[in-house]
Design an enzyme around this catalytic site. Structure first.
Site, PDB file in Angstrom:
ATOM      1  N   SER A 112       0.803  -1.244   0.000  1.00  0.00           N
ATOM      2  CA  SER A 112       0.000   0.000   0.000  1.00  0.00           C
ATOM      3  C   SER A 112       0.825   1.279   0.000  1.00  0.00           C
ATOM      4  O   SER A 112       0.262   2.358  -0.209  1.00  0.00           O
ATOM      5  CB  SER A 112      -0.932   0.015   1.197  1.00  0.00           C
ATOM      6  OG  SER A 112      -2.023  -0.828   0.942  1.00  0.00           O
TER       7      SER A 112
ATOM      8  N   LYS B  73       0.347   3.344  -2.961  1.00  0.00           N
ATOM      9  CA  LYS B  73      -0.826   4.218  -3.148  1.00  0.00           C
ATOM     10  C   LYS B  73      -0.438   5.688  -3.085  1.00  0.00           C
ATOM     11  O   LYS B  73      -1.119   6.549  -3.650  1.00  0.00           O
ATOM     12  CB  LYS B  73      -1.883   3.902  -2.076  1.00  0.00           C
ATOM     13  CG  LYS B  73      -2.479   2.490  -2.213  1.00  0.00           C
ATOM     14  CD  LYS B  73      -3.306   2.132  -0.988  1.00  0.00           C
ATOM     15  CE  LYS B  73      -3.893   0.719  -1.099  1.00  0.00           C
ATOM     16  NZ  LYS B  73      -4.545   0.295   0.155  1.00  0.00           N
TER      17      LYS B  73
ATOM     18  N   VAL C  95       1.255  -3.744   3.764  1.00  0.00           N
ATOM     19  CA  VAL C  95       1.236  -5.048   4.441  1.00  0.00           C
ATOM     20  C   VAL C  95       2.485  -5.886   4.174  1.00  0.00           C
ATOM     21  O   VAL C  95       2.643  -6.959   4.752  1.00  0.00           O
ATOM     22  CB  VAL C  95      -0.033  -5.890   4.124  1.00  0.00           C
ATOM     23  CG1 VAL C  95      -1.276  -5.270   4.731  1.00  0.00           C
ATOM     24  CG2 VAL C  95      -0.187  -6.141   2.645  1.00  0.00           C
TER      25      VAL C  95
ATOM     26  N   TYR D 104      -4.715   3.661   8.034  1.00  0.00           N
ATOM     27  CA  TYR D 104      -6.062   3.095   8.132  1.00  0.00           C
ATOM     28  C   TYR D 104      -6.686   3.405   9.477  1.00  0.00           C
ATOM     29  O   TYR D 104      -6.660   4.544   9.928  1.00  0.00           O
ATOM     30  CB  TYR D 104      -6.030   1.574   7.860  1.00  0.00           C
ATOM     31  CG  TYR D 104      -5.185   1.235   6.679  1.00  0.00           C
ATOM     32  CD1 TYR D 104      -5.551   1.663   5.415  1.00  0.00           C
ATOM     33  CD2 TYR D 104      -3.989   0.552   6.817  1.00  0.00           C
ATOM     34  CE1 TYR D 104      -4.765   1.389   4.321  1.00  0.00           C
ATOM     35  CE2 TYR D 104      -3.197   0.275   5.720  1.00  0.00           C
ATOM     36  CZ  TYR D 104      -3.585   0.700   4.480  1.00  0.00           C
ATOM     37  OH  TYR D 104      -2.809   0.443   3.420  1.00  0.00           O
TER      38      TYR D 104
END
Ligand code: GLN
Length: 304
Positions: free
Chosen positions: A63, A66, A258, A240
């Site tokens: 991630s 991103k 992750v 998150y």
């Protein structure tokens, strides 16, 4: 500041974290990564590098990618982007389906999976070869032409990424994905499978500490205000449903993946990347978070 001895102290202090988390075994290729890996890298705006442990070993950035795709999409679409993806912390896991239905297919923010899928869809509208465009962009940021996709990781997610497929099809049904879902997922699984080292990640994030310009060449990647805004999104959404705790304990804009990587920046100073594959229940690196908490504690640096 003696960053090298600070890294050494941190490496010893995080030892009790090992063995307490789990690698990202929901992606079969990542289940095989050694949980004992640990690396740290600092790159400063003065051009200094400080490395520890497995700092130069490439791993799956997941991630963290991103941030790179959002940077590309934000530079292209500017404020129009926020009509298709929101700017609020999710307070939910990164792959939540529930929230997306409530919010009618507009993802809460660009760093949850649904948001990154919308960003991938935007890039598909601009580039005939989006995988290559992302790869070239990241190579330029890191000054590292050797960066590659780990195709084993990419295929592993392609074969098992049912949740991401569900998110994308759901948004397609609500009109927020414009390209074929298979193409959107193809780009998303490639970007997540970028393999980079801590050192390359720290270098690639350094422009966020430099008001949006590459420190080595002065080339502007984002406008000043866009760079501030991306830092704000990293601070509020980069971890998150653990973003609040990360801001509380570490106090820096950053992004996790992750694969066990975390990158954070200190404006006007440096970028720091950590890699330790064992994750906590939010999908963030256990030792990575502790290492960064210790770093801001020991140096007294923070954006607050
Ligand atoms: N590729 C991973 C997924 O889609 C990325 C998740 C993450 O790093 N938080 O599940």
């Amino acid at each position: 500041m003696d960053y090298q001895s600070i890294l050494e102290d941190i490496a010893h202090a995080v030892q009790p974290e090992f063995g307490k988390g789990r690698v990202a075994d929901y992606i079969p290729a990542l289940a095989r990564v050694s949980p004992a890996k640990f690396g740290m890298a600092i790159e400063t705006l003065h051009g200094e590098s400080f490395l520890w442990g497995d700092a130069e070993e490439p791993f799956s950035i997941q991630s963290i990618s991103k941030v790179f795709t959002l940077t590309m999409a934000f530079a292209l679409e500017r404020e129009g982007l926020w009509q298709r993806v929101g700017l609020e912390p999710s307070g939910n896991p990164f792959n939540s389906l529930v929230q997306l239905e409530y919010e009618k297919g507009i993802p809460r923010n660009p760093f949850i999976n649904a948001g990154a899928l919308v960003v991938a869809d935007v890039l598909l509208n601009h580039y005939p070869g989006p995988n290559t465009a992302v790869l070239e962009f990241v190579r330029k940021l890191a000054g590292a032409p050797e960066i590659r996709f780990d195709l084993e990781v990419m295929r592993s997610e392609q074969e098992t990424g049912y949740r991401n497929a569900a998110l994308a099809y759901f948004m397609k049904s609500l009109g927020n994905i414009h390209n074929p879902v298979e193409k959107v997922l193809g780009l998303y699984f490639h970007q997540c499978a970028l393999a980079m080292s801590c050192r390359q990640l720290a270098r690639a994030f350094l422009f966020f500490a430099n008001h949006g310009a590459l420190p080595a060449t002065g080339e502007r990647i984002l406008a000043l205000s866009q760079s501030k805004r991306l830092n704000a999104i990293m601070l509020t959404c980069g971890f998150y449903d653990e973003a609040g705790e990360f801001a509380f304990r570490v106090g820096l804009p950053g992004k996790s993946g992750v694969g066990g990587g975390i990158v954070a920046i200190i404006p006007n100073e440096l970028a720091i990347a950590v890699w330790s594959p064992e994750l906590n229940e939010h999908g963030n690196s256990r030792a990575g978070i502790l290492a960064l908490e210790l770093f801001t504690t020991m140096t007294g640096m923070s954006i607050f």
